[in-house]
Enzyme design. Structure first.
Site, PDB file in Angstrom:
ATOM      1  N   TYR A  71      -2.499  -3.412 -12.953  1.00 47.91           N
ATOM      2  CA  TYR A  71      -3.739  -4.189 -12.925  1.00 47.91           C
ATOM      3  C   TYR A  71      -3.764  -5.240 -14.040  1.00 47.91           C
ATOM      4  O   TYR A  71      -4.518  -6.203 -13.982  1.00 47.91           O
ATOM      5  CB  TYR A  71      -4.966  -3.283 -13.053  1.00 47.91           C
ATOM      6  CG  TYR A  71      -5.186  -2.347 -11.879  1.00 47.91           C
ATOM      7  CD1 TYR A  71      -4.393  -2.430 -10.740  1.00 47.91           C
ATOM      8  CD2 TYR A  71      -6.177  -1.389 -11.893  1.00 47.91           C
ATOM      9  CE1 TYR A  71      -4.577  -1.578  -9.672  1.00 47.91           C
ATOM     10  CE2 TYR A  71      -6.376  -0.527 -10.821  1.00 47.91           C
ATOM     11  CZ  TYR A  71      -5.567  -0.616  -9.717  1.00 47.91           C
ATOM     12  OH  TYR A  71      -5.758   0.223  -8.653  1.00 47.91           O
ATOM     13  N   LYS A 116       5.791   8.467 -10.290  1.00 51.00           N
ATOM     14  CA  LYS A 116       6.628   8.225  -9.110  1.00 51.00           C
ATOM     15  C   LYS A 116       8.040   7.971  -9.640  1.00 51.00           C
ATOM     16  O   LYS A 116       8.643   6.900  -9.423  1.00 51.00           O
ATOM     17  CB  LYS A 116       6.049   7.000  -8.347  1.00 51.00           C
ATOM     18  CG  LYS A 116       6.704   6.706  -7.025  1.00 51.00           C
ATOM     19  CD  LYS A 116       6.333   7.677  -5.928  1.00 51.00           C
ATOM     20  CE  LYS A 116       7.103   7.376  -4.647  1.00 51.00           C
ATOM     21  NZ  LYS A 116       7.105   8.490  -3.691  1.00 51.00           N
ATOM     22  N   ASP A 148       2.598  10.987  -4.583  1.00 53.08           N
ATOM     23  CA  ASP A 148       2.329  11.234  -3.156  1.00 53.08           C
ATOM     24  C   ASP A 148       2.052  12.720  -2.918  1.00 53.08           C
ATOM     25  O   ASP A 148       1.148  13.089  -2.160  1.00 53.08           O
ATOM     26  CB  ASP A 148       3.462  10.711  -2.258  1.00 53.08           C
ATOM     27  CG  ASP A 148       4.842  10.883  -2.853  1.00 53.08           C
ATOM     28  OD1 ASP A 148       4.951  11.333  -4.014  1.00 53.08           O
ATOM     29  OD2 ASP A 148       5.842  10.585  -2.167  1.00 53.08           O
ATOM     30  N   ASP A 157      -6.600   5.440 -10.368  1.00 53.24           N
ATOM     31  CA  ASP A 157      -7.681   4.800  -9.625  1.00 53.24           C
ATOM     32  C   ASP A 157      -7.811   5.447  -8.245  1.00 53.24           C
ATOM     33  O   ASP A 157      -8.886   5.858  -7.809  1.00 53.24           O
ATOM     34  CB  ASP A 157      -7.344   3.296  -9.493  1.00 53.24           C
ATOM     35  CG  ASP A 157      -8.490   2.489  -8.932  1.00 53.24           C
ATOM     36  OD1 ASP A 157      -9.583   3.042  -8.775  1.00 53.24           O
ATOM     37  OD2 ASP A 157      -8.286   1.287  -8.653  1.00 53.24           O
ATOM     38  N   ASP A 203     -10.625   8.621  -6.913  1.00 51.52           N
ATOM     39  CA  ASP A 203     -11.553   8.431  -5.791  1.00 51.52           C
ATOM     40  C   ASP A 203     -11.381   9.553  -4.768  1.00 51.52           C
ATOM     41  O   ASP A 203     -12.348  10.068  -4.209  1.00 51.52           O
ATOM     42  CB  ASP A 203     -11.315   7.073  -5.106  1.00 51.52           C
ATOM     43  CG  ASP A 203     -12.207   5.989  -5.703  1.00 51.52           C
ATOM     44  OD1 ASP A 203     -12.679   6.178  -6.843  1.00 51.52           O
ATOM     45  OD2 ASP A 203     -12.432   4.955  -5.037  1.00 51.52           O
TER      46      ASP A 203
END
Ligand code: NAD
Length: 357
Positions: free
Chosen positions: A142, A191, A223, A247, A251
């Site tokens: 980001y 990852k 994942d 992020d 959620d």
């Protein structure tokens, strides 16, 4: 204690929910002998309308000069076509970076009274959902370079994901320290089967583990973590991860606890001046209709008292008032279920206020 709180009401439901939290803070101040003053800050769409900038430096200065910041939410369809660097969300990124709050902590905890609101099967919920996601907040993709170019008539977009070991170490320490205060289990999510930044992440986490022998460290690919959060959330105590993974996962974690409207968050850096906000957005679809659930914001105010102002019993009083409100069967529309009494945003705030002891 005297504290000055910078207040960003923002856009959409932001003003409605923040106003409820301020009433609660004022009641706590009155009952426990504190004095809270508030400095209004414009950020997001309303700041674009006023100044042509989602967070002018003068508004950011008000935040860094305060004892802490309470934020509602920013953004909405009105500003969808504003150029990328002036979008309301840019104000939020600039605020986090300007305050140096590199650690975002989001509890994923199910309220017993709302167990039925979870989309997960009863037998999964019954095992308990109570973990914290510690998300790196001011680095990674980001904050990397973003560009879109034309290459021989083909549009090509690039976003850079970069972390240095210092950035990883400081958030890693927050993860380990958070686990030390809980059940001493830390799951580092990355990852590393694909990304170099994740391989460095994993290496630093394992190096740090030697300094925290009382914490059990495990690794999980992002994942797999996304699957495990819905399959067996009871396995998690503290999850530490980088900005974008955090992020998305936070959620997901919020949804399994019932409603996005119930969840608070804190963002902290090297000082006690933190940023406290509910995890949801500005919910333009329900703005101005007295339908918003203000509990996530009210609990964010409680987190501010606990983590930035060292006011644990005052924070407990707010959390107890919310629990009593739920026990009495009151629900805003987002968590309404059969047999409960539906209330609006104002009424919800009023009942919680009355419950504060
Ligand atoms: P959202 O979180 O605003 O809303 C998603 C859904 O949840 C909507 O149906 C909404 O009505 C509902 N909802 C959210 N908060 C609620 C509450 N307190 N009570 C009851 N229902 C609630 O996400 P979105 O619709 O994707 O985004 C809307 C705007 O908010 C966008 O402009 C987005 O960029 C912005 N946004 C801001 C922040 C922030 O300020 N921190 C975070 C996320 C999104």
């Amino acid at each position: 204690m005297n504290k000055n709180i910078a207040v960003i009401r923002g856009d959409g439901i932001g003003p409605e929910i923040v106003n409820q939290a301020i009433k609660i803070l004022d009641k706590v101040a009155e009952l426990y002998g504190h004095s809270f003053s508030y400095t209004d800050v414009d950020m997001g769409g309303c700041a674009i309308d006023k100044y042509g900038d989602p967070l002018p430096q003068s508004e950011l200065d008000k935040c860094t000069g305060a004892d802490s910041v309470l934020l509602g939410a920013v953004g909405g369809p009105k500003w969808n076509d504003v150029p990328g660097d002036r979008r309301p969300e840019k104000g939020l990124l600039r605020l986090r970076a300007g305050m140096g709050v590199y650690s975002n902590n989001r509890p994923a905890k199910i309220w017993a009274q709302l167990a039925d609101a979870s989309p997960l099967r009863k037998e999964i919920v019954e095992k308990g959902i109570d973990f914290i996601i510690v998300r790196e907040l001011i680095g990674g993709i980001y904050f990397g370079e973003h560009k879109t170019e034309d290459k021989d008539g083909l549009a090509v977009a690039t976003d850079i994901l970069k972390y240095d070991e210092k950035e990883i170490e400081r958030i890693g320490r927050i993860g380990f320290e958070t686990a030390q205060k809980r059940n001493k289990k830390l799951c580092s999510v990355e990852k590393s089967n694909v990304l170099d930044s994740s391989r460095l992440w994993k290496k630093v986490m394992h190096r740090l583990a030697d300094e925290y022998p009382d914490v059990e460290l495990s690794d999980m690919l992002v994942d797999n973590c996304a699957m495990q959060i819905v399959k067996n959330p009871a396995q998690f105590d503290v999850v530490v991860t980088e900005n974008m993974f955090g992020d998305i996962l936070s959620d997901e974690a919020s949804m399994i606890t019932g409603s996005i409207g119930m969840i608070p968050s804190s963002s902290l850096g090297a000082t006690s001046c933190g940023l406290y906000e509910p995890i949801h957005g500005s919910a333009p679809d329900i703005a101005g209709k007295d339908l918003a659930n203000p509990v996530g914001t009210i609990l964010s105010a409680a987190m501010m008292l606990r983590f930035s102002f060292d006011m644990a019993k005052e924070a407990d009083a707010i959390e107890k008032a919310v629990s009593d409100y739920l026990d009495a069967g009151y629900r805003t529309a987002d968590i309404m279920s059969e047999g409960m009494k539906q209330v609006g945003c104002e009424e919800c705030g009023r009942i919680i206020l009355e419950n504060i002891k």
